[in-house]
Design a protein around this motif. Structure first.
Motif, short mmCIF file in Angstrom:
data_model
loop_
_atom_site.label_atom_id
_atom_site.label_comp_id
_atom_site.label_asym_id
_atom_site.label_seq_id
_atom_site.Cartn_x
_atom_site.Cartn_y
_atom_site.Cartn_z
N VAL A 1 -4.99 -88.82 -69.64
CA VAL A 1 -4.19 -88.53 -70.82
C VAL A 1 -4.39 -89.64 -71.85
N SER A 2 -4.67 -89.29 -73.09
CA SER A 2 -4.89 -90.28 -74.14
C SER A 2 -3.62 -91.07 -74.41
N VAL A 3 -3.78 -92.23 -75.00
CA VAL A 3 -2.61 -93.05 -75.36
C VAL A 3 -1.73 -92.29 -76.36
N GLU A 4 -2.37 -91.64 -77.32
CA GLU A 4 -1.61 -90.88 -78.31
C GLU A 4 -0.74 -89.81 -77.65
N LYS A 5 -1.30 -89.11 -76.68
CA LYS A 5 -0.54 -88.05 -76.00
C LYS A 5 0.56 -88.65 -75.12
N GLN A 6 0.28 -89.77 -74.46
CA GLN A 6 1.31 -90.43 -73.66
C GLN A 6 2.51 -90.82 -74.53
N ILE A 7 2.22 -91.39 -75.71
CA ILE A 7 3.29 -91.82 -76.61
C ILE A 7 4.07 -90.62 -77.11
N ALA A 8 3.37 -89.57 -77.53
CA ALA A 8 4.05 -88.38 -78.05
C ALA A 8 4.95 -87.76 -76.97
#
Length: 431
Positions: free
Chosen positions: A406-413
């Motif tokens: 999972v990308s960092v962007e998706k983890q944060i979202a």
């Protein structure tokens, strides 16, 4: 979104300051900045990590203000405690009532809670843990990033996939330049205010090299630094604290000395405990804990681990499930079920109303819904994995780790969406 809220300095006594957040006051230690009353700062883990321009701080606070109180209202609503099952066991209810008033519960009482099997009791246990979390710690939820910069390790831990005897694993070690690039991305692009630097016990990284890395991070990036590096020289940890690292993630894995020796043929519980006491003496924020569901472990041992961690003065708890790795001596054993882990975390919250409780990645790995369930059962801290995608899969401490793909962007979202839905502010207001 920043994973901290700017606060206004209201009082300064030596290196201890009082910070105001929308009328709520917290304490923080200032080791880095020349501050005056009226200045604005970011704090993490009870330490000031950045002095911020007044105009910028006020702009950020204006965008936060409405959301801040909206989240609080949601959290209060979801953490209300009620019991619509009047026929529950009276001894069970006595322990629950005792804990909700902030009174200490005994080992025997904690064990009674962990062993409960009645679905109504379990439901009330989780609700009580969430109520206590809200009552004593409000709705703040720490969101830290973790950078796993090396999977090389000299240890022989029998449950760990990166132990030195696993010859099937591809090893890697990021150089300091690569680590600084990840830190820069985390702080400047994604707004992280707290980062964990984690590795196996990799002797190729000299203590002087890591000290330089810590100094470079603090010189260039306003961020709270956790160290999770294992057993190193006492001198290193003293100098690392002075260089800017203010927290240590250092799990003891079990408080049973016999079991510890079986799991860690290279070390001893006595030595592990010595380090935790050293960290406390130096001034580190301490995060520690154990594995739940180890082969042969009884419920009594889990409670002993909780009590042991509290007696050590831990500020944050990291208790997660044992997950067998196929390339370790414990490969044939089973993972404990999610409900048992969630019960344990709720009992831990009743044992310590004030400590931060981390939702471990291991728990998320055995159940995708576990992060939300744990946060609604007393937990109040999460970590997002920032390890570069080319390496994250090789930090194979147990199989099928959550968020590896999972990308960092998706983890944060995903994290922000979850926290908003349950009324948690993605920030650490301090103590």
């Amino acid at each position: 979104m920043c994973y901290a809220i700017p606060g206004n300095v209201k009082n300064i006594t030596g290196n201890l300051i009082t910070v105001d957040y929308f009328g709520e006051e917290r304490k923080a230690r200032n080791d880095f900045y020349d501050l005056q009353v009226g200045d604005y700062v970011y704090a993490q883990g009870g330490f000031v990590v950045e002095k911020i321009d007044e105009k910028l701080a006020e702009e950020i606070l204006e965008t936060w203000k409405e959301l801040f109180f909206e989240l609080k209202k949601t959290d209060v609503r979801l953490s209300k405690l009620y019991n619509d099952k009047p026929d529950l066991d009276k001894d069970f209810l006595k322990v629950i009532d005792k804990a909700t008033y902030g009174k200490l519960i005994s080992r025997k009482e904690a064990l009674r809670l962990l062993l409960c099997e009645d679905p109504d009791e379990i439901d009330l246990l989780h609700k009580s843990a969430n109520f206590i979390r809200q009552k004593f710690l409000d709705n703040a939820c720490c969101v830290h990033g973790i950078i796993e910069f090396s999977n090389t390790c000299v240890c022989k831990c029998t449950y760990c996939g990166i132990n030195s005897e696993n010859s099937t694993l591809k090893r890697y070690s990021l150089d300091t330049g690569e680590i600084l690039e990840v830190v820069a991305d985390a702080v400047k692009r994604f707004g992280f205010k707290g980062l964990v630097l984690q590795s196996g016990e990799d002797t190729s990284y000299s203590s002087d090299k890591i000290l330089k890395l810590i100094k470079d991070i603090r010189r260039n990036f306003p961020v709270f630094i956790f160290l999770s590096l294992g057993e190193r020289e006492d001198r290193f940890y003293r100098e690392a604290f002075d260089a800017g690292a203010k927290a240590a993630l250092f799990r003891f894995e079990t408080s049973d000395s016999t079991l510890y020796s079986q799991l860690h043929p290279h070390s001893s519980l006595k030595e592990r405990t010595r380090y935790l006491k050293l960290f406390k003496d130096i001034g580190y924020i301490i995060a520690s804990g154990s594995l739940i569901g180890l082969p042969g472990q009884k419920a009594e041992s889990v409670i002993d681990d909780f009590m042991f961690a509290k007696e050590l003065g831990c500020d944050m708890y990291s208790f997660g499930p044992f997950i067998p790795h196929p390339d370790t001596p414990l490969s044939d054993y089973n993972t404990p079920d999610t409900e048992y882990i969630l019960k344990a975390l709720s009992v831990l919250r009743l044992i310590d109303p004030y400590g931060k409780i981390l939702v471990t990645t291991a728990l998320e790995s055995i159940n995708p819904q576990a992060r939300r369930q744990a946060l609604m059962s007393g937990a109040n801290s999460i970590m997002l994995n920032l390890t570069p995608k080319d390496y994250v899969g090789f930090y194979d401490i147990y199989p099928n780790r959550a968020t590896v793909d999972v990308s960092v962007e998706k983890q944060i979202a995903d994290a922000l969406q979850l926290l908003k839905s349950i009324g948690r502010a993605p920030t650490d207001l301090g103590i």
